[in-house]
Design a protein around this motif. Structure first.
Motif, PDB file in Angstrom:
ATOM      1  N   LYS A   1      48.230 -10.643 -19.584  1.00  0.00           N
ATOM      2  CA  LYS A   1      47.021  -9.928 -19.992  1.00  0.00           C
ATOM      3  C   LYS A   1      47.747  -8.454 -20.036  1.00  0.00           C
ATOM      4  O   LYS A   1      48.185  -7.904 -18.970  1.00  0.00           O
ATOM      5  N   ILE A   2      47.270  -7.709 -21.367  1.00  0.00           N
ATOM      6  CA  ILE A   2      47.571  -6.283 -21.230  1.00  0.00           C
ATOM      7  C   ILE A   2      46.395  -5.533 -21.418  1.00  0.00           C
ATOM      8  O   ILE A   2      45.676  -5.787 -22.212  1.00  0.00           O
ATOM      9  N   VAL A   3      46.065  -4.795 -20.472  1.00  0.00           N
ATOM     10  CA  VAL A   3      44.785  -3.782 -20.337  1.00  0.00           C
ATOM     11  C   VAL A   3      45.310  -2.413 -20.439  1.00  0.00           C
ATOM     12  O   VAL A   3      44.313  -1.535 -20.816  1.00  0.00           O
ATOM     13  N   ILE A   4      46.480  -2.003 -20.250  1.00  0.00           N
ATOM     14  CA  ILE A   4      46.896  -0.788 -20.319  1.00  0.00           C
ATOM     15  C   ILE A   4      47.990  -0.458 -21.549  1.00  0.00           C
ATOM     16  O   ILE A   4      49.042  -1.338 -21.548  1.00  0.00           O
ATOM     17  N   ASN A   5      47.934   0.443 -22.082  1.00  0.00           N
ATOM     18  CA  ASN A   5      49.157   0.861 -23.296  1.00  0.00           C
ATOM     19  C   ASN A   5      49.277   2.323 -23.397  1.00  0.00           C
ATOM     20  O   ASN A   5      48.831   3.242 -22.279  1.00  0.00           O
ATOM     21  N   LEU A   6      49.833   2.928 -24.223  1.00  0.00           N
ATOM     22  CA  LEU A   6      50.062   4.333 -24.374  1.00  0.00           C
ATOM     23  C   LEU A   6      48.803   5.075 -24.769  1.00  0.00           C
ATOM     24  O   LEU A   6      48.673   6.104 -24.006  1.00  0.00           O
ATOM     25  N   GLY A   7      47.753   4.556 -25.224  1.00  0.00           N
ATOM     26  CA  GLY A   7      46.378   5.074 -25.561  1.00  0.00           C
ATOM     27  C   GLY A   7      45.892   5.408 -24.305  1.00  0.00           C
ATOM     28  O   GLY A   7      44.955   6.465 -23.979  1.00  0.00           O
ATOM     29  N   SER A   8      46.055   4.296 -23.227  1.00  0.00           N
ATOM     30  CA  SER A   8      45.419   4.584 -21.879  1.00  0.00           C
ATOM     31  C   SER A   8      45.792   5.963 -21.119  1.00  0.00           C
ATOM     32  O   SER A   8      44.880   6.571 -20.830  1.00  0.00           O
ATOM     33  N   PHE A   9      47.025   6.139 -21.326  1.00  0.00           N
ATOM     34  CA  PHE A   9      47.642   7.284 -20.574  1.00  0.00           C
ATOM     35  C   PHE A   9      47.206   8.518 -21.352  1.00  0.00           C
ATOM     36  O   PHE A   9      46.870   9.496 -20.657  1.00  0.00           O
ATOM     37  N   ASN A  10      47.159   8.664 -22.609  1.00  0.00           N
ATOM     38  CA  ASN A  10      46.713   9.614 -23.483  1.00  0.00           C
ATOM     39  C   ASN A  10      45.117  10.082 -23.079  1.00  0.00           C
ATOM     40  O   ASN A  10      45.006  11.211 -22.908  1.00  0.00           O
ATOM     41  N   ALA A  11      44.471   9.093 -22.885  1.00  0.00           N
ATOM     42  CA  ALA A  11      43.108   9.311 -22.732  1.00  0.00           C
ATOM     43  C   ALA A  11      42.778   9.920 -21.238  1.00  0.00           C
ATOM     44  O   ALA A  11      42.125  10.714 -20.928  1.00  0.00           O
ATOM     45  N   LEU A  12      43.702   9.489 -20.273  1.00  0.00           N
ATOM     46  CA  LEU A  12      43.621   9.866 -18.843  1.00  0.00           C
ATOM     47  C   LEU A  12      44.087  11.290 -19.196  1.00  0.00           C
ATOM     48  O   LEU A  12      43.681  12.113 -18.158  1.00  0.00           O
ATOM     49  N   ILE A  13      45.050  11.662 -19.804  1.00  0.00           N
ATOM     50  CA  ILE A  13      45.806  12.906 -19.960  1.00  0.00           C
ATOM     51  C   ILE A  13      44.732  13.983 -20.457  1.00  0.00           C
ATOM     52  O   ILE A  13      44.698  15.247 -19.844  1.00  0.00           O
ATOM     53  N   ASP A  14      43.861  13.513 -21.364  1.00  0.00           N
ATOM     54  CA  ASP A  14      42.994  14.215 -21.921  1.00  0.00           C
ATOM     55  C   ASP A  14      41.956  14.666 -20.913  1.00  0.00           C
ATOM     56  O   ASP A  14      41.314  15.918 -20.896  1.00  0.00           O
ATOM     57  N   ALA A  15      41.526  13.652 -20.208  1.00  0.00           N
ATOM     58  CA  ALA A  15      40.434  13.967 -18.857  1.00  0.00           C
ATOM     59  C   ALA A  15      41.160  14.904 -18.183  1.00  0.00           C
ATOM     60  O   ALA A  15      40.180  15.875 -17.623  1.00  0.00           O
ATOM     61  N   TYR A  16      42.378  14.860 -17.786  1.00  0.00           N
ATOM     62  CA  TYR A  16      42.725  15.883 -16.684  1.00  0.00           C
ATOM     63  C   TYR A  16      42.757  17.527 -17.579  1.00  0.00           C
ATOM     64  O   TYR A  16      42.314  18.245 -16.774  1.00  0.00           O
ATOM     65  N   CYS A  17      43.182  17.494 -18.582  1.00  0.00           N
ATOM     66  CA  CYS A  17      43.128  18.699 -19.391  1.00  0.00           C
ATOM     67  C   CYS A  17      41.802  19.258 -19.825  1.00  0.00           C
ATOM     68  O   CYS A  17      41.707  20.508 -19.601  1.00  0.00           O
ATOM     69  N   LYS A  18      41.035  18.151 -19.764  1.00  0.00           N
ATOM     70  CA  LYS A  18      39.294  18.540 -20.035  1.00  0.00           C
ATOM     71  C   LYS A  18      38.929  19.634 -19.121  1.00  0.00           C
ATOM     72  O   LYS A  18      38.323  20.535 -19.148  1.00  0.00           O
ATOM     73  N   VAL A  19      39.421  19.123 -17.554  1.00  0.00           N
ATOM     74  CA  VAL A  19      38.940  20.102 -16.498  1.00  0.00           C
ATOM     75  C   VAL A  19      39.843  21.102 -16.030  1.00  0.00           C
ATOM     76  O   VAL A  19      39.828  21.671 -14.899  1.00  0.00           O
ATOM     77  N   GLY A  20      40.958  21.273 -16.965  1.00  0.00           N
ATOM     78  CA  GLY A  20      41.797  22.260 -16.465  1.00  0.00           C
ATOM     79  C   GLY A  20      43.203  21.918 -15.503  1.00  0.00           C
ATOM     80  O   GLY A  20      43.562  22.679 -14.902  1.00  0.00           O
ATOM     81  N   LYS A  21      43.469  20.706 -15.057  1.00  0.00           N
ATOM     82  CA  LYS A  21      44.118  20.134 -14.167  1.00  0.00           C
ATOM     83  C   LYS A  21      45.272  19.805 -14.924  1.00  0.00           C
ATOM     84  O   LYS A  21      45.807  18.531 -15.287  1.00  0.00           O
ATOM     85  N   PHE A  22      46.073  20.844 -15.395  1.00  0.00           N
ATOM     86  CA  PHE A  22      47.318  20.580 -16.365  1.00  0.00           C
ATOM     87  C   PHE A  22      48.558  19.866 -15.657  1.00  0.00           C
ATOM     88  O   PHE A  22      49.136  19.115 -16.131  1.00  0.00           O
ATOM     89  N   ASN A  23      48.806  20.338 -14.387  1.00  0.00           N
ATOM     90  CA  ASN A  23      49.916  19.998 -13.638  1.00  0.00           C
ATOM     91  C   ASN A  23      49.659  18.211 -13.317  1.00  0.00           C
ATOM     92  O   ASN A  23      50.719  17.478 -13.284  1.00  0.00           O
TER      93      ASN A  23
END
Length: 610
Positions: free
Chosen positions: A335-357
């Motif tokens: 079962k594959i539930v996570i791929n590269l796009g999953s990490f990119n989406a979460l990174i965008d979520a952190y950047c959206k609220v200014g948590k770049f570190n």
């Protein structure tokens, strides 16, 4: 029991029967046997066989095959023996990333005794597609098509994907129409529609995308596909038309009933967020995505879409919760539930609220899941950092790409150039542009315009002009934005002679149109310096220049026609001379006199004159 009597002594045969029995089983002498054989041969020669005596059956004529009709692809069973050995050899070359040799071996084998199958050709084409080597892919596809290798559906899908990746949706649609012909042996699959729909949406061709959706419903080759609707909904969400996205989901539900594929729900949530119905969007998230009793099944594509919807609307806690749940369900290879796009989406979520570190920490954790970032992932994070003036962190990521043998593309350099301009680092931005050329990349018109615009912003007009002059050398055509950037800059700096020169170039360029806005800018600059009369002089000069260019074209065309006529006349004269020499040789053989030949020539000339 005594065996002294014969076994069939109780059967009494008459003398005639006994004679017939003996005569049918043997002949008295060899001569009689030979005579019987000759008699049978004579009878066979005289009497026709029984098959000829039967009534003749009407033969059904075999249909004449049309060479212009599309060929049916070979079945999988042909992949055996020597052809299977060739297939495995080419796969070995692909595994070691020697695509040049794999492509060359495929070409050489086409006209050999061991012809590659369409499955072998598909393997090479797909490998070229994965590495974005589109020109080699199209060249190889053209070669195998001319060699009469019948394409399969996978071949068509690979070609459609290549066209869509190259931002050529019109070419993809033109090729797609081949599958819709009545004589096509191959019908489009859901994957075909998904590839084409995503390509049209990515190219902002929403009208054509709607027509494709209607075509899918009208032709009936495939059932209404939730993923096709998902791509179309995402296109309308990206342009802010949330009502159309919601309407498409309702249409899908009417067509198939309950939607059990989780692909469209992420874009449906985005549409409700855009509409201001946050409660409705979160209700979908809690009742359909998180609820264990939900019948909807989410693939990695569906989960990533929901994750992106939460992140882009500042629902970071919910996005983290969903990501953790995805990690728990992730059980490769079952079962594959996570791929590269999953990490990119979460990174965008952190950047959206200014948590770049924190975003960078998530980026580093990819390796824990055996996932390697690609150029797109780096570009995504570099873009977020550059927009927030974190240029040093963006440059660290750029240096890391070379350490991990990940090649930056043109967009990577454009992002760094923009980041340096935002941080007032003009020289560094220009250096990144030069590094892009040194890396063997070909900057496109967008790269030139972005760099020129940044240089103009800081008053570096001469450097911007140098880039403008360099574009034809790089085989990049000027567009209207290129002229507009320089024209406005020269007018603002009161360099009206340069502004007039750029305007003249734009007016003479057949690929662009001198807009009314540019005309007003130039007129305003000339009016301030009381040089309004030069505007009319400019248009008169351009008019004369165009007339001169047209005259030169007409003169060149006339010279070309005259040259063609001269060559035709020379060829006709040579043919006539050869004909005369041939007639003279024939006359010499036949013994004709010179007077007779001259009479015949005069007669032929008279007939030609008539």
């Amino acid at each position: 029991m005594s065996l002294s009597k014969p076994l069939f002594s109780h059967l009494r045969l008459s003398p005639l029967s006994s004679l017939l029995l003996r005569r049918t089983l043997s002949f008295a002498t060899p001569e009689e046997a030979a005579a019987e054989r000759r008699r049978r041969k004579r009878r066979l020669r005289i009497e026709p066989p029984l098959a000829h005596s039967r009534p003749a059956q009407q033969r059904i004529p075999r249909p004449v095959s049309n060479p212009n009709l599309p060929k049916i692809p070979e079945p999988m069973s042909v992949l055996s023996g020597k052809r299977l050995e060739l297939h495995n050899k080419i796969l070995d070359l692909i595994r070691i990333n020697d695509l040049e040799e794999a492509s060359l071996l495929t070409r050489h084998s086409i006209y050999s005794n061991c012809r590659p199958t369409v499955y072998t050709c598909n393997a090479v084409l797909n490998a070229l597609l994965r590495q974005a080597r589109y020109s080699e892919l199209l060249t190889l596809h053209r070669f195998i098509t001319q060699a009469s290798v019948a394409p399969s559906l996978i071949t068509h899908n690979i070609l459609l994907q290549a066209f869509c990746d190259c931002k050529k949706p019109e070419s993809a649609l033109e090729h797609f129409r081949i599958l819709l012909k009545d004589d096509s042996p191959i019908l489009p699959s859901p994957t075909t529609y998904r590839i084409l729909m995503k390509g049209l949406v990515d190219s902002s061709k929403l009208d054509l995308a709607l027509e494709l959706k209607e075509n899918m419903l009208e032709k009936g080759f495939v059932k209404p596909d939730p993923q096709v609707y998902n791509f179309l909904m995402g296109g309308f969400v990206s342009v802010g038309e949330f009502d159309k996205a919601i309407g498409l989901f309702e249409e899908l539900r009417e067509k198939i009933g309950e939607v059990l594929d989780g692909a469209p729900f992420g874009n449906l949530m985005k549409a409700y967020f855009l509409k201001g119905m946050e409660s409705k969007a979160m209700e979908i998230y809690s009742e359909i995505v998180l609820k264990e009793e939900s019948r909807v099944r989410f693939s990695v594509l569906g989960y990533n879409s929901v994750l992106d919807a939460l992140g882009q609307n500042s629902k970071l806690d919910d996005a983290i919760k969903l990501f953790d749940e995805m990690c728990e369900k992730h059980n490769p290879p079952r079962k594959i539930v996570i791929n590269l796009g999953s990490f990119n989406a979460l990174i965008d979520a952190y950047c959206k609220v200014g948590k770049f570190n924190e975003a960078i920490l998530v980026f580093r954790k990819m390796s824990e899941r055996n996932i390697s970032p690609d150029t797109l992932s780096y570009n995504n994070l570099i873009s977020q950092l550059g927009e927030n003036n974190l240029v040093s962190l963006a440059e660290q990521l750029f240096d890391e790409m070379s350490e991990r043998d990940i090649k930056p593309d043109e967009y990577t350099y454009i992002l760094l150039i923009e980041s340096c301009f935002n941080a007032n680092r003009v020289d560094d931005a220009l250096n990144y542009f030069n590094k892009m050329i040194e890396a063997g990349l070909r900057p496109n018109i967008n790269a030139f315009n972005k760099t020129m615009s940044g240089l103009v912003k800081f008053g570096r007009l001469n450097d911007a002009q140098n880039l403008f002059d360099e574009m034809p050398q790089r085989e990049v055509k000027h567009d209207i934005n290129s002229y507009d950037i320089l024209l406005k800059a020269y007018v603002d700096k009161s360099r009206l002679d340069d502004a007039i020169r750029v305007s003249k170039m734009c007016l003479l360029d057949e690929n662009v149109t001198f807009s009314d806005e540019m005309k007003e800018v130039l007129e305003g600059g000339l009016r301030k310096e009381e040089r309004e009369s030069e505007m009319a002089e400019l248009f008169e000069e351009v008019k004369r220049e165009k007339a001169r260019v047209e005259e030169e074209k007409a003169r060149a065309e006339l010279a070309k026609r005259e040259e063609e006529e001269r060559k035709k006349a020379e060829l006709a004269a040579k043919e006539e001379e050869m004909a005369r020499a041939t007639r003279a040789a024939i006359d010499a053989v036949l013994g004709k006199s010179k007077e007779e030949r001259e009479d015949e020539e005069r007669e032929s000339e008279g007939e030609r004159e008539k």
